[in-house]
Design a protein around this motif. Structure first.
Motif, PDB file in Angstrom:
ATOM      1  N   GLU A  83       0.825  -1.207   0.000  1.00 40.90           N
ATOM      2  CA  GLU A  83       0.000   0.000   0.000  1.00 40.90           C
ATOM      3  C   GLU A  83       0.860   1.258   0.000  1.00 40.90           C
ATOM      4  O   GLU A  83       0.384   2.346  -0.336  1.00 40.90           O
ATOM      5  CB  GLU A  83      -0.941   0.001   1.210  1.00 40.90           C
ATOM      6  N   ALA A  84       2.119   1.132   0.385  1.00 39.27           N
ATOM      7  CA  ALA A  84       3.008   2.293   0.380  1.00 39.27           C
ATOM      8  C   ALA A  84       3.144   2.881  -1.018  1.00 39.27           C
ATOM      9  O   ALA A  84       3.393   4.082  -1.171  1.00 39.27           O
ATOM     10  CB  ALA A  84       4.386   1.903   0.921  1.00 39.27           C
ATOM     11  N   PHE A  85       2.970   2.056  -2.037  1.00 37.31           N
ATOM     12  CA  PHE A  85       3.094   2.547  -3.408  1.00 37.31           C
ATOM     13  C   PHE A  85       2.075   3.649  -3.695  1.00 37.31           C
ATOM     14  O   PHE A  85       2.326   4.554  -4.493  1.00 37.31           O
ATOM     15  CB  PHE A  85       2.921   1.394  -4.403  1.00 37.31           C
ATOM     16  N   SER A  86       0.933   3.593  -3.019  1.00 37.50           N
ATOM     17  CA  SER A  86      -0.106   4.608  -3.245  1.00 37.50           C
ATOM     18  C   SER A  86       0.342   5.991  -2.801  1.00 37.50           C
ATOM     19  O   SER A  86      -0.231   7.001  -3.227  1.00 37.50           O
ATOM     20  CB  SER A  86      -1.394   4.217  -2.510  1.00 37.50           C
ATOM     21  N   LEU A  87       1.372   6.062  -1.946  1.00 39.39           N
ATOM     22  CA  LEU A  87       1.844   7.363  -1.479  1.00 39.39           C
ATOM     23  C   LEU A  87       2.432   8.193  -2.618  1.00 39.39           C
ATOM     24  O   LEU A  87       2.484   9.421  -2.538  1.00 39.39           O
ATOM     25  CB  LEU A  87       2.888   7.185  -0.373  1.00 39.39           C
ATOM     26  N   PHE A  88       2.909   7.525  -3.674  1.00 38.44           N
ATOM     27  CA  PHE A  88       3.439   8.269  -4.816  1.00 38.44           C
ATOM     28  C   PHE A  88       2.366   9.155  -5.459  1.00 38.44           C
ATOM     29  O   PHE A  88       2.688  10.146  -6.110  1.00 38.44           O
ATOM     30  CB  PHE A  88       3.997   7.310  -5.870  1.00 38.44           C
ATOM     31  N   LYS A  89       1.110   8.761  -5.300  1.00 35.85           N
ATOM     32  CA  LYS A  89       0.025   9.514  -5.932  1.00 35.85           C
ATOM     33  C   LYS A  89      -0.789  10.328  -4.942  1.00 35.85           C
ATOM     34  O   LYS A  89      -1.724  11.018  -5.333  1.00 35.85           O
ATOM     35  CB  LYS A  89      -0.903   8.544  -6.671  1.00 35.85           C
ATOM     36  N   SER A  90      -0.456  10.251  -3.671  1.00 31.79           N
ATOM     37  CA  SER A  90      -1.235  10.929  -2.638  1.00 31.79           C
ATOM     38  C   SER A  90      -0.885  12.413  -2.551  1.00 31.79           C
ATOM     39  O   SER A  90       0.285  12.783  -2.478  1.00 31.79           O
ATOM     40  CB  SER A  90      -1.004  10.272  -1.276  1.00 31.79           C
ATOM     41  N   LYS A  91      -1.903  13.253  -2.517  1.00 36.79           N
ATOM     42  CA  LYS A  91      -1.691  14.691  -2.354  1.00 36.79           C
ATOM     43  C   LYS A  91      -1.493  15.060  -0.890  1.00 36.79           C
ATOM     44  O   LYS A  91      -1.216  16.227  -0.581  1.00 36.79           O
ATOM     45  CB  LYS A  91      -2.861  15.456  -2.947  1.00 36.79           C
ATOM     46  N   ALA A  92      -1.626  14.072  -0.005  1.00 39.13           N
ATOM     47  CA  ALA A  92      -1.414  14.334   1.416  1.00 39.13           C
ATOM     48  C   ALA A  92       0.071  14.333   1.777  1.00 39.13           C
ATOM     49  O   ALA A  92       0.428  14.690   2.896  1.00 39.13           O
ATOM     50  CB  ALA A  92      -2.152  13.297   2.261  1.00 39.13           C
ATOM     51  N   LEU A  93       0.914  13.930   0.828  1.00 40.09           N
ATOM     52  CA  LEU A  93       2.359  13.909   1.042  1.00 40.09           C
ATOM     53  C   LEU A  93       3.030  14.560  -0.159  1.00 40.09           C
ATOM     54  O   LEU A  93       2.484  14.542  -1.279  1.00 40.09           O
ATOM     55  CB  LEU A  93       2.872  12.482   1.225  1.00 40.09           C
ATOM     56  N   ASP A  94       4.219  15.104   0.047  1.00 38.27           N
ATOM     57  CA  ASP A  94       4.919  15.725  -1.070  1.00 38.27           C
ATOM     58  C   ASP A  94       6.422  15.489  -0.974  1.00 38.27           C
ATOM     59  O   ASP A  94       6.899  14.770  -0.088  1.00 38.27           O
ATOM     60  CB  ASP A  94       4.598  17.216  -1.170  1.00 38.27           C
ATOM     61  N   SER A  95       7.169  16.097  -1.903  1.00 37.23           N
ATOM     62  CA  SER A  95       8.618  15.896  -1.989  1.00 37.23           C
ATOM     63  C   SER A  95       9.395  17.119  -1.532  1.00 37.23           C
ATOM     64  O   SER A  95      10.582  17.256  -1.843  1.00 37.23           O
ATOM     65  CB  SER A  95       9.007  15.565  -3.438  1.00 37.23           C
ATOM     66  N   SER A  96       8.764  18.001  -0.790  1.00 38.69           N
ATOM     67  CA  SER A  96       9.386  19.276  -0.448  1.00 38.69           C
ATOM     68  C   SER A  96      10.648  19.130   0.403  1.00 38.69           C
ATOM     69  O   SER A  96      11.490  20.036   0.423  1.00 38.69           O
ATOM     70  CB  SER A  96       8.377  20.177   0.270  1.00 38.69           C
ATOM     71  N   TYR A  97      10.797  18.009   1.108  1.00 39.05           N
ATOM     72  CA  TYR A  97      12.009  17.833   1.922  1.00 39.05           C
ATOM     73  C   TYR A  97      13.264  17.830   1.063  1.00 39.05           C
ATOM     74  O   TYR A  97      14.369  18.101   1.555  1.00 39.05           O
ATOM     75  CB  TYR A  97      11.916  16.545   2.742  1.00 39.05           C
ATOM     76  N   LEU A  98      13.120  17.563  -0.233  1.00 41.76           N
ATOM     77  CA  LEU A  98      14.271  17.539  -1.131  1.00 41.76           C
ATOM     78  C   LEU A  98      14.770  18.934  -1.480  1.00 41.76           C
ATOM     79  O   LEU A  98      15.777  19.077  -2.181  1.00 41.76           O
ATOM     80  CB  LEU A  98      13.924  16.784  -2.420  1.00 41.76           C
ATOM     81  N   THR A  99      14.076  19.954  -1.008  1.00 45.39           N
ATOM     82  CA  THR A  99      14.540  21.324  -1.235  1.00 45.39           C
ATOM     83  C   THR A  99      15.343  21.852  -0.064  1.00 45.39           C
ATOM     84  O   THR A  99      15.778  23.003  -0.091  1.00 45.39           O
ATOM     85  CB  THR A  99      13.345  22.263  -1.480  1.00 45.39           C
ATOM     86  N   GLU A 100      15.558  21.029   0.955  1.00 52.61           N
ATOM     87  CA  GLU A 100      16.162  21.503   2.212  1.00 52.61           C
ATOM     88  C   GLU A 100      17.517  20.843   2.460  1.00 52.61           C
ATOM     89  O   GLU A 100      17.762  19.710   2.032  1.00 52.61           O
ATOM     90  CB  GLU A 100      15.223  21.197   3.382  1.00 52.61           C
ATOM     91  N   GLY A 101      18.375  21.546   3.203  1.00 52.05           N
ATOM     92  CA  GLY A 101      19.645  20.978   3.643  1.00 52.05           C
ATOM     93  C   GLY A 101      20.531  20.549   2.483  1.00 52.05           C
ATOM     94  O   GLY A 101      20.487  21.098   1.379  1.00 52.05           O
ATOM     95  N   GLY A 102      21.338  19.518   2.739  1.00 52.77           N
ATOM     96  CA  GLY A 102      22.229  19.009   1.706  1.00 52.77           C
ATOM     97  C   GLY A 102      21.471  18.479   0.501  1.00 52.77           C
ATOM     98  O   GLY A 102      21.917  18.624  -0.639  1.00 52.77           O
ATOM     99  N   LEU A 103      20.311  17.874   0.733  1.00 54.15           N
ATOM    100  CA  LEU A 103      19.512  17.366  -0.380  1.00 54.15           C
ATOM    101  C   LEU A 103      19.023  18.508  -1.259  1.00 54.15           C
ATOM    102  O   LEU A 103      18.912  18.366  -2.477  1.00 54.15           O
ATOM    103  CB  LEU A 103      18.329  16.559   0.153  1.00 54.15           C
ATOM    104  N   GLY A 104      18.712  19.642  -0.626  1.00 57.41           N
ATOM    105  CA  GLY A 104      18.270  20.789  -1.401  1.00 57.41           C
ATOM    106  C   GLY A 104      19.335  21.288  -2.356  1.00 57.41           C
ATOM    107  O   GLY A 104      19.040  21.720  -3.471  1.00 57.41           O
ATOM    108  N   HIS A 105      20.598  21.224  -1.930  1.00 56.13           N
ATOM    109  CA  HIS A 105      21.693  21.642  -2.808  1.00 56.13           C
ATOM    110  C   HIS A 105      21.789  20.728  -4.036  1.00 56.13           C
ATOM    111  O   HIS A 105      22.240  21.157  -5.091  1.00 56.13           O
ATOM    112  CB  HIS A 105      23.020  21.606  -2.055  1.00 56.13           C
ATOM    113  N   LEU A 106      21.369  19.490  -3.882  1.00 56.69           N
ATOM    114  CA  LEU A 106      21.468  18.528  -4.979  1.00 56.69           C
ATOM    115  C   LEU A 106      20.198  18.482  -5.821  1.00 56.69           C
ATOM    116  O   LEU A 106      20.241  18.521  -7.048  1.00 56.69           O
ATOM    117  CB  LEU A 106      21.754  17.134  -4.411  1.00 56.69           C
ATOM    118  N   PHE A 107      19.035  18.403  -5.166  1.00 61.78           N
ATOM    119  CA  PHE A 107      17.777  18.177  -5.874  1.00 61.78           C
ATOM    120  C   PHE A 107      16.893  19.412  -5.999  1.00 61.78           C
ATOM    121  O   PHE A 107      15.901  19.384  -6.725  1.00 61.78           O
ATOM    122  CB  PHE A 107      16.968  17.095  -5.144  1.00 61.78           C
ATOM    123  N   GLY A 108      17.219  20.479  -5.272  1.00 61.51           N
ATOM    124  CA  GLY A 108      16.279  21.583  -5.116  1.00 61.51           C
ATOM    125  C   GLY A 108      15.801  22.223  -6.395  1.00 61.51           C
ATOM    126  O   GLY A 108      14.686  22.756  -6.449  1.00 61.51           O
TER     127      GLY A 108
END
Length: 459
Positions: A83-108
């Protein structure tokens, strides 16, 4: 048929309390926490070398929801269910953490880190050039085939080939060839991409010589070179190729990609495109070396064809090579777990997950679900053959899902099948042979075979 080997290090003693420095089991937001975490660095040592057993033990002990500690105060709630696969399509979660910290420097700056309108703008503009039709128009298949054949030819007659190093060289060359980097610049680009990878570790220290500082320096170098390449393509007025297609791409509203969008996404595509493909190529070769029957079947198919596939449509002529690829990908997804962050409180299996929680999607568990894949730890390419139905989204979960499904899916498929066909056509009948046993996995920064894995190609 072969069986994937377990890692030489096991996380289970840590979980069973044999680590005197480990924290005791506890709970977080009402969910159990895996025991065995070290102070400060959490479960990172076990995650690096034995993540699959760590996840399985957590699933066995706690069910489908439990936390693990990613180190330096970072926590992730693992959702160990299909059921975790459904999270890819859920609007209740997002990818915004990738804009922060060291990950933000790479993926932001990339589409990976954005959702909603910002993501749609980038994605709809880039979909065309990376579609089968777009790759055909850019003649990418012919460019890739030339690099693949040259690299395989260089392996012939060699005894101690460090397979991961060689597949990295090949995958990086492919990505650079289709984006206009000259051969004599490859060593410098390669060095900076290795430094850039340090940002994935997301360590909090930013001092001279630290992984973050080195990664940031590499990112700046790469961005400068990518801007220069784009400027050269514009100045020459080129019309054919992947970069001209991206420069001319438009989203659904007719808007072009900004310079920032182009640079950030090209940097990520070069990084992700070569590192993930290189890993799967290396695992494919390791399994072929361990599985004589699989090697013979691949070779028979490859030898019966007049040439390598040079377009996405040509791939359909090589169902066994595709099966070899998909089975290696199933057992060894380069990104073994993905994540999303809860925008607000969200309910999973009748339990409340607080807003802000990072929820992990363990792709490596989804890929080895015994209900989907009988004998899930065995390497059996035949499980992909003779299918009448299309692959389900869950069966290609290694490429993500929903709006964030991997943009380079068709390119990776073509590149790796080309390599397998080239191996079957060019190597001696004896095929590749492992020199030091089946490789142990290394899970960080991507899931790959141990770097010292040696293969013989000398017949």
């Amino acid at each position: 048929m072969s069986t994937a080997r377990p890692a030489s290090f096991t996380a289970l003693p840590l979980l069973r309390g044999r680590n005197p420095l480990a924290r005791r089991a506890e709970s977080r937001h009402g969910f159990p926490v895996l025991p065995g975490a070290f102070p400060a660095i959490g479960h990172m040592p076990a995650m690096a070398v034995d993540a699959l057993d760590l996840l399985r033990e957590g699933q066995r002990r706690f069910g489908s929801l439990f936390f693990w500690a990613q180190g330096f105060g970072r926590w992730q709630l693992i959702y160990a269910s299909n059921e975790a696969f459904s999270l890819f399509k859920s609007k209740a979660l997002d990818s915004s953490y990738l804009t922060e910290g060291g990950l933000g420097h790479l993926f932001g700056q990339s589409l990976m880190a954005h959702d909603g309108a910002a993501h749609r703008h980038i994605r709809t503009a880039m979909n065309g050039p990376f579609s089968p039709k777009g790759l055909d128009a850019a003649e990418v298949g012919a460019v890739v085939a030339t690099s693949v054949e040259r690299r395989v030819r260089s392996w012939l007659g060699r005894r101690d080939v460090r397979v991961l190093r060689e597949t990295r060289e090949l995958a990086l060359e492919v990505m650079f060839k289709i984006t206009g980097v000259e051969d004599d610049e490859l060593p410098e680009w390669r060095k900076h991409y290795e430094e850039l990878m340090l940002l994935i570790l997301n360590l909090p220290f930013d001092v001279p010589g630290s992984p973050r500082r080195r990664g940031l320096r590499a990112r700046d170098w790469l961005d400068t070179r990518i801007r220069r390449i784009l400027a050269d393509v514009r100045a020459r007025g080129e019309t054919k190729g992947l970069l001209p297609a991206l420069l001319n791409a438009r989203d659904e509203d007719g808007e072009p990609l900004s310079e920032q969008d182009l640079v950030g996404n090209l940097r990520l595509l070069l990084l992700a495109g070569h590192e993930t493909s290189a890993s799967i190529m290396a695992w494919c070769i390791a399994h072929l070396a361990e599985s004589p029957a699989v090697w013979r079947a691949l070779r028979d198919e490859a030898m019966s064809a007049p040439d390598l596939p040079r377009s996405p449509a040509d791939l359909r002529r090589f169902p066994y090579a595709e099966a070899v690829f998909r089975e290696a990908l199933r057992l060894h997804p380069p990104v073994p777990w993905d994540a999303r962050r809860a925008v607000a409180d969200v309910e999973l299996e009748g339990r409340t997950v607080p807003g802000g929680t990072h929820v992990g999607i363990p792709l490596i568990l989804l890929s080895r679900d015994p209900e989907l894949y009988p004998d899930p730890d065995s390497y059996r390419p035949e499980r992909w053959l003779g299918r009448k139905e299309a692959l389900s989204p869950l069966e290609i979960a290694q490429f993500g899902g929903g709006a964030h499904f991997c943009l380079g899916y068709h390119l990776a498929w073509m590149e790796i099948v080309q390599l397998l066909v080239a191996l079957g056509r060019m190597l001696p009948a004896s095929g590749p042979r492992l020199q030091n046993g089946f490789p142990a996995p290394r899970y960080l920064p991507v899931l790959r075979p141990a770097g010292g894995t040696l293969v013989r190609f000398d017949g």
